[in-house]
Design an enzyme around this catalytic site. Structure first.
Site: not given
Length: 508
Positions: A181, A279, A313
């Site tokens: 992304n 993460e 995210c």
């Protein structure tokens, strides 16, 4: 919501010349898409086995190129190179190391347009977003080039004849894995911190968005980074992680991605007692309080929601709005959604591109359909458009029942479920009800309420009165199932450094 129909765009349903537009877009894309290779020990190669995987343009579905997939022999060469490269890099004077990093950052700035175009071709985001991401990646490297000079130790008071100190040194070679992304920013968060700390790194970006990393790696080479310090590989994800993580060469594992994959990689690392930085995913709540401007809040939330087609995210993804402002917020959010121009990211004025791949679009639509079947109302969007590419429109849901999947599963797409609340404590309880704890957002004009939100949100990244992104000078990361460790800020070096206690008896 409008969708472009220019040469590189996805034609609207029923428009003439769809085939010629797609063909022209594919031809233009392939001419400007770079050659894809592995970088191992300072040399570029196509991989030992000749396996490749196609890279698709999400705006058209056309093949841009083919990414080479590493074999075990390639990974073994990368491991040996990373071990040698680390021993050279860690021992260079700090000014020499940071000079290389600053030079690489300057080259990335200079090539930001080129990197951004490749990024838009392979990931789909608007060109302005892609170029901005390339510049931010360079800025992150610049910041860490300076922070590397402040990885201080300390002297601890001790008795006569003894010196007690703490020193921090690079941990060794790192294995890093990043998703598709943020094709420039994602890899750079790992590369900048690792290299600043004096580590070498083997990084595996996504096979779906490889070109941005290839172009940045060229910049590091041109800046004089020693061979083996940065190794870039692509491959079958399970094969690469299973080979790299258990290797005794690797001393730290860094991953950004989904919670299920993060748990798998953390388990591989735990089996050999290696530290990790994770993460992972989120499902960021937004609480819009009764003491704020609902129209301004809605506009800010819509900008945050549709950035990168919601494939972030930290994207705001559950909107809890005080009942006194609910109608005004919904009306303003829908209006902002209608104004979003959707199309090929290479076209002028496009605000939101396609989703990055077909499976992501299908997953988002499944969540919308599930909510619809359970009684939610779709105020805008919610339909799969005709034509080529992986487009999905800005979508707003109301009357969403609490058992709808979209309130429990990370949507990772341009969908906004908007819900009411009457009591702030109840809103915080609902916001914190999921196992995620990455990002959270609040809108209020009162300092006391802002303080309550900051203390009450169970998330590692908090924003009040905006939905801004990460910055290099401050730490980002989550807790609960959204991961551990921090990236950015002084804390971002911690995972790549080993702390040594030194007790030195002075000669008498």
């Amino acid at each position: 919501m409008t969708q472009t129909t220019e040469t590189h765009g996805a034609p609207a349903a029923g428009s003439g010349g769809a085939q010629s537009a797609e063909a022209a877009g594919a031809a233009a894309g392939s001419r400007n898409y770079p050659e894809l290779r592995l970088l191992i020990d300072g040399a570029w190669s196509a991989g030992a086995g000749g396996r490749t995987e196609p890279v698709l343009d999400p705006a058209t579905g056309a093949v841009l190129g083919h990414v080479p997939l590493a074999e075990a022999a390639d990974l073994d060469r990368a491991l040996a190179a990373a071990d040698r490269g680390w021993r050279v890099w860690r021992d260079l004077p700090i000014e020499q190391r940071t000079g290389v990093l600053r030079k690489a950052a300057g080259l990335i700035h200079a090539r930001a347009e080129e990197i951004g175009r490749a990024m838009t071709l392979e990931e789909g985001k608007p060109l302005t977003e892609s170029v901005g991401e390339a510049h931010r990646a360079a800025g992150q490297l610049e910041w860490y080039a300076e922070e590397a000079r402040r990885a201080y130790g300390r002297i601890i008071p001790s008795g006569p004849g003894e010196e007690l100190s703490v020193v921090r040194v690079s941990c060794g070679p790192v294995a890093a894995f990043v998703p598709w992304n943020f094709p420039a920013g994602g890899p750079m968060r790992k590369i900048a911190a690792a290299l600043a700390a004096g580590c070498s790194i083997i990084i595996k970006p996504s096979e779906e968005t490889p070109a941005s990393s290839v172009l940045m790696a060229e910049c590091f080479q041109q800046a004089g980074l020693p061979a083996g310090v940065l190794n870039l590989v692509f491959g079958v994800p399970a094969e690469v992680s299973a080979h790299l993580i258990p290797s005794p060469v690797i001393q730290h594992v860094a991953f950004t991605g989904s919670i299920p994959v993060g748990k798998l990689l953390a388990g591989l690392a735990a089996a050999v007692m290696k530290p990790t930085t994770m993460e992972l995913g989120g499902h960021a709540p937004v609480v819009v309080c009764e003491d704020t401007d609902p129209v301004a809040a809605a506009k800010a939330c819509a900008r945050g929601k549709y950035a990168n087609s919601g494939q972030v995210c930290t994207s705001p993804s559950r909107f809890y709005v005080h009942e006194s402002h609910y109608d005004a917020f919904v009306e303003a959010f829908v209006a902002a959604s209608e104004a979003v121009r959707v199309g090929n990211g290479l076209d002028e004025g496009v605000a939101m591109g396609p989703m990055a791949n077909a499976r992501r679009r299908e997953a988002v639509h499944e969540l919308v359909e599930d909510a619809r079947k359970r009684g939610a109302r779709v105020l805008i969007g919610g339909e799969l458009p005709d034509g080529p590419g992986f487009y999905y429109p800005p979508t707003v849901l109301v009357d969403v029942p609490e058992d709808a999947r979209i309130l429990h599963e990370e949507p990772f797409g341009p969908v906004a479920p908007i819900l009411r609340f009457t009591d702030l404590d109840d809103a915080l309880e609902r916001a914190n009800a999921l196992p995620y704890g990455l990002a959270a957002y609040g809108f209020t004009d009162r300092a006391a309420v802002a303080d309550k939100l900051v203390r009450g949100f169970e998330a590692g990244i908090l924003s009040i009165n905006h939905c801004g992104g990460s910055v290099p000078q401050a730490p980002s990361g989550g807790f609960k199932e959204s991961g551990h460790g921090r990236e950015g800020g002084a804390e971002g070096l911690d995972g790549y450094l080993v702390t040594k206690r030194v007790s030195h008896k002075l000669a008498v």
